[in-house]
Motif scaffolding. Structure first.
Motif, short mmCIF file in Angstrom:
data_model
loop_
_atom_site.label_atom_id
_atom_site.label_comp_id
_atom_site.label_asym_id
_atom_site.label_seq_id
_atom_site.Cartn_x
_atom_site.Cartn_y
_atom_site.Cartn_z
N ILE A 62 0.36 1.09 15.30
CA ILE A 62 -0.03 0.60 14.16
C ILE A 62 -0.67 2.04 14.15
O ILE A 62 -1.62 2.87 15.21
CB ILE A 62 -1.67 -0.28 14.13
N VAL A 63 -1.03 1.75 13.06
CA VAL A 63 -1.82 3.13 12.01
C VAL A 63 -2.87 2.64 10.79
O VAL A 63 -2.36 1.87 10.32
CB VAL A 63 -1.10 4.42 11.53
N MET B 236 0.84 -1.27 0.21
CA MET B 236 0.10 0.02 0.09
C MET B 236 0.48 1.22 0.07
O MET B 236 1.88 1.34 0.56
CB MET B 236 -1.03 -0.43 1.40
N LYS B 237 0.52 2.33 -0.66
CA LYS B 237 1.24 2.85 -0.82
C LYS B 237 1.18 4.30 0.58
O LYS B 237 -0.29 4.50 1.56
CB LYS B 237 0.36 3.83 -1.91
N VAL B 238 2.17 5.05 1.59
CA VAL B 238 2.13 5.77 2.75
C VAL B 238 0.70 7.13 2.19
O VAL B 238 2.00 7.53 1.06
CB VAL B 238 3.01 5.77 2.44
N PHE C 169 -1.06 0.42 8.66
CA PHE C 169 0.64 0.58 8.32
C PHE C 169 0.90 0.33 9.78
O PHE C 169 0.33 1.09 10.76
CB PHE C 169 0.45 2.17 7.91
N ARG C 170 2.44 -0.06 10.11
CA ARG C 170 3.42 0.21 10.78
C ARG C 170 3.96 0.85 10.67
O ARG C 170 4.92 1.19 10.14
CB ARG C 170 3.60 -0.96 11.35
N THR C 171 4.24 2.26 11.97
CA THR C 171 4.84 3.87 12.16
C THR C 171 6.07 3.42 13.21
O THR C 171 5.25 3.58 14.23
CB THR C 171 4.15 4.14 12.04
N THR C 172 7.47 3.49 13.12
CA THR C 172 8.34 3.47 14.29
C THR C 172 8.31 5.50 13.98
O THR C 172 8.78 5.83 13.58
CB THR C 172 8.98 2.86 13.57
N THR D 26 7.76 3.87 8.10
CA THR D 26 6.20 3.98 7.81
C THR D 26 6.44 2.75 6.47
O THR D 26 7.19 2.20 6.10
CB THR D 26 5.66 4.58 7.27
N GLN D 27 6.01 1.40 7.32
CA GLN D 27 5.78 0.29 6.77
C GLN D 27 4.18 -0.32 6.33
O GLN D 27 3.83 0.07 7.22
CB GLN D 27 7.15 -1.36 7.10
N ASP D 28 4.05 -1.86 5.91
CA ASP D 28 2.79 -1.64 5.90
C ASP D 28 2.93 -3.02 7.03
O ASP D 28 3.18 -3.50 7.32
CB ASP D 28 2.70 -3.04 4.56
#
Length: 402
Positions: free
Chosen positions: A65-66, A1-3, A47-50, A32-34
């Motif tokens: 988790i976003v 997916m596109k961020v 998405f999972r964002t650090t 950010t990653q899927d």
């Protein structure tokens, strides 16, 4: 997916300032990653964002988790709007869960923490990443054994019981939960009708199961109406706040170092519905249990749930005279059996579909009738067939297909 381009440092900085109640937090960078592979989520983008940030002079990081609304058009976006999915989940974390946890006297035992929610200009919910606490989703193809099922219905009974007390104190807290996953709108009706069509078509290829396809086909529009009616509240009935979408991916488990089951959390609160507890039970049993559990343990699971519900309500000093007897509870469960069939005819097909299919979507269930398409695969794969070989006779035994 596109961020999304609106995933900015400012957005996450505001979220952390709100969550930590600290106006001096500064976000330095994001990664950010899927959060999940394609074909594992159908109503929002995950998405999972650090987040790397400075707080009180120290550099820290947090994984979140976003969850955001899909803005590319199509069924995913339409469904989110028609069912008010983000409004509902924002309400759950903003008002409903705080009231539930106050009743329970313990916090975050049913859900993750919520850091931030916003509906404008974009729908977004930022949540604690439960994997950092040792919680994980189990492979959806396998389903839960009896031990996992017991833990799920224990937590379910706890949430249900707390919602009964919450309703007594403030009925307005449950206003938003009149409609769940199967909201009575054109889009949902198309999806359910396509599910029944896929199942009827598959039954014609399963030797000995053709009769169930004929029965379902003979019901026509009645199959839709019976499913939707099965979720309605009865006048004077016993009602609870159901999770509303208890399929495998919406429960996370943690384990002790020796591998023994430790704890669980529910995730995804977009389909909650205030109605009979039989709704959560039917849907969970249809979509999330192992075949052996479906064969041998349904009554044991129902007994365990009922015992837990009674124990929780007694502890909360609720008059048990107002709770259905075990017999009344079972009568209501039987009355709502079509809801379980509807879950099996729609959601279970997604659950048992192959991993990594980029065509796994509501659109393709509804529109693509080709033999190469997702609908054909979802209803004709071996995993789905094996579960339905037990579920179709089970639901037929309630007389709901006659």
């Amino acid at each position: 997916m596109k961020v999304p381009i609106w995933f900015t440092k400012d957005l996450f900085q505001n979220a952390l300032k709100t969550f930590y109640k600290n106006p001096d937090i500064e976000v330095s960078s994001l990664n950010t990653q899927d959060a999940i592979p394609a074909g594992e989520n159908y109503t929002s983008d995950l998405f999972r964002t650090t987040i790397y940030f400075r707080k009180n002079g120290r550099t820290e990081s947090i994984s979140v988790i976003v969850k955001c609304g899909n803005e590319e058009g199509g069924v995913k976006e339409d469904l989110a709007k028609k069912l008010n999915l983000f409004e509902k989940e924002s309400e759950m974390f903003g008002k409903t869960f705080p009231a539930i946890y106050e009743i329970l006297g313990e916090h975050y035992t049913l859900s993750s923490k919520c850091l931030y929610t916003s509906l404008n200009p974009h729908s977004i919910i930022i949540l604690e990443d439960l994997t950092t606490l040792g919680f994980n989703v189990l492979p959806r193809h396998i389903g839960f054994d009896l031990e996992h099922c017991f833990l799920v219905v224990e937590k379910m009974a706890l949430m249900h019981a707390a919602s009964v007390i919450m309703y007594e104190k403030d009925p307005s807290l449950l206003k938003m939960y009149s409609e769940g996953l199967y909201g009575n709108n054109d889009l949902t009706r198309q999806w359910v009708a396509a599910g029944y069509k896929g199942l009827i078509d598959a039954c014609s290829r399963w030797p000995g199961f053709e009769k169930y396809g004929y029965k379902l086909q003979a019901l026509g529009e009645q199959a839709l109406e019976r499913g939707f009616n099965a979720q309605k509240r009865k006048l004077g009935g016993f009602n609870v706040l159901n999770h509303g979408d208890l399929w495998v991916n919406n429960m996370m488990f943690s384990y002790f170092p020796d591998g023994k089951l430790k704890d669980m959390r529910f995730i995804d609160f977009q389909m909650n519905i205030y109605t009979s507890p039989a709704i959560d039970l039917h849907y969970f049993i249809a979509t999330s249990t192992k075949i052996q559990v479906k064969l041998d343990h349904i009554e044991i699971i129902l007994d365990h749930y009922y015992a837990q519900l009674i124990a929780n309500l007694a502890k909360m000093q609720y008059s048990l005279e107002r709770v259905p007897t075990r017999e009344q509870f079972k009568t209501d469960y039987n009355y709502r059996a079509f809801y379980g069939l509807m879950g099996a005819a729609t959601v279970l097909a997604f659950v048992k579909a192959a991993e990594g299919r980029t065509d796994a979507s509501f659109e393709n269930i509804i529109k693509d009738e080709s033999k190469e398409g997702f609908r054909y695969h979802a209803y004709n794969n071996e995993r789905y067939r094996k579960h339905m070989e037990h579920l179709l006779p089970y639901y037929d035994s309630f007389g709901i297909l006659d």
